[in-house]
Design an enzyme around this catalytic site. Structure first.
Site, PDB file in Angstrom:
ATOM      1  N   CYS A  95       0.807  -1.223   0.000  1.00  0.00           N
ATOM      2  CA  CYS A  95       0.000   0.000   0.000  1.00  0.00           C
ATOM      3  C   CYS A  95       0.845   1.281   0.000  1.00  0.00           C
ATOM      4  O   CYS A  95       1.422   1.611  -1.022  1.00  0.00           O
ATOM      5  CB  CYS A  95      -0.988  -0.054   1.163  1.00  0.00           C
ATOM      6  N   HIS A 192      -3.316  -5.658   2.339  1.00  0.00           N
ATOM      7  CA  HIS A 192      -2.933  -5.851   3.744  1.00  0.00           C
ATOM      8  C   HIS A 192      -3.495  -7.214   4.121  1.00  0.00           C
ATOM      9  O   HIS A 192      -3.720  -8.055   3.295  1.00  0.00           O
ATOM     10  CB  HIS A 192      -3.584  -4.788   4.628  1.00  0.00           C
TER      11      HIS A 192
HETATM   12  N1  GLN Z   1      -2.149   6.785   2.098  1.00  0.00           N
HETATM   13  C1  GLN Z   1      -2.307   5.850   1.070  1.00  0.00           C
HETATM   14  C2  GLN Z   1      -3.688   5.819   0.430  1.00  0.00           C
HETATM   15  O1  GLN Z   1      -4.689   6.021   1.099  1.00  0.00           O
HETATM   16  C3  GLN Z   1      -1.900   4.488   1.597  1.00  0.00           C
HETATM   17  C4  GLN Z   1      -2.881   3.867   2.547  1.00  0.00           C
HETATM   18  C5  GLN Z   1      -2.399   2.582   3.178  1.00  0.00           C
HETATM   19  O2  GLN Z   1      -1.209   2.283   3.201  1.00  0.00           O
HETATM   20  N2  GLN Z   1      -3.343   1.829   3.734  1.00  0.00           N
HETATM   21  O3  GLN Z   1      -3.777   5.589  -0.760  1.00  0.00           O
END
Ligand code: GLN
Length: 236
Positions: A95, A192
């Site tokens: 992510c 995740h």
């Molecule tokens: N900030 C990033 C987004 O919302 C990554 C989010 C995350 O790692 N869950 O796209």
């Protein structure tokens, strides 16, 4: 005889660790130890030196604010990380970490967070997050399950291979049915979950890459309970 030691570089464990992404490091460590390798986990925090080439790199997910906190340190080490990954170091980036191995992430407020640039991708935040359970399929990994939550829409540049095709969920951008990237021995993904406890075949792919062997050459482990959990998840 001393056991071979495998090093795992864990980038920014305190700023970039959404949904227990740390569990991925634990899975890599355990599956190596069960195969009689000694494992050293090197936690890299902002301000730390980064000189020793690791066997495996892990970079977890994080909110935009977490990404902002580590950005200047990441940019300081970008050239080295770029070269290691380009040179085939086994890598898993999730992510926010995935976004920052690309060229840039443009946040919802229009700020450009410059990434390492080793993944030929760009990401732009959009209103409406892509949230929920995901199922992917790929030739390399079969069925992969996980959970996504991101504002970023990521686009692979031409010629880049995805981590998997989306069967269920949003994936890279909610449009092209592609999820993540597979580049040399590196995987970037929005999943995740954490990813590796649910998908041990992905952990073993990374381990085989780190050891420089084929998957078949790895000592086989029993994944009985994971298989049962995956059967329930995919039937949902
Ligand atoms: N900030 C990033 C987004 O919302 C990554 C989010 C995350 O790692 N869950 O796209």
């Amino acid at each position: 005889m001393s056991r071979s030691k495998i090093s795992i570089l864990y980038l920014y464990p305190y700023e970039m660790n959404t949904y227990g992404d740390w569990g991925n490091v634990l899975v890599l460590q355990k599956r190596l130890e069960w195969r009689d390798y000694a494992v050293e986990v090197i936690e890299h925090r902002p301000g730390d030196k980064l000189t020793k080439r690791p066997d495996i790199i892990f970079f977890g997910g994080g909110q935009d604010s977490g990404q902002g906190l580590i950005l200047s340190d990441l940019n300081k080490h970008a050239r080295r990380l770029h070269d290691w990954i380009n040179d085939g170091v086994a890598t898993l980036a999730i992510c926010g970490g995935y976004q920052l191995l690309g060229h840039e992430f443009i946040t919802a407020t229009g700020e450009s967070l410059e990434g390492v640039g080793v993944f030929d991708i760009t990401t732009r935040a959009e209103s409406g997050r892509l949230i929920g359970n995901v199922v992917l399929t790929s030739d390399e990994f079969g069925t992969v399950v996980g959970f996504e939550n991101h504002s970023g829409r990521t686009y692979l540049q031409s010629g880049m291979k995805s981590f998997g095709g989306v069967e269920k969920g949003g994936g890279n951008n909610g449009e092209d049915k592609k999820e993540g990237i597979l580049y040399k021995s590196a995987i970037g993904t929005y999943l995740h979950g954490p990813l590796l406890p649910k998908n041990p075949q992905v952990a073993d792919w990374l381990i085989a890459r780190a050891l420089g062997v084929s998957n078949k050459e790895l000592v086989q482990l029993s994944d009985r309970f994971v298989d049962q959990a995956r059967a329930v998840i995919t039937a949902r």
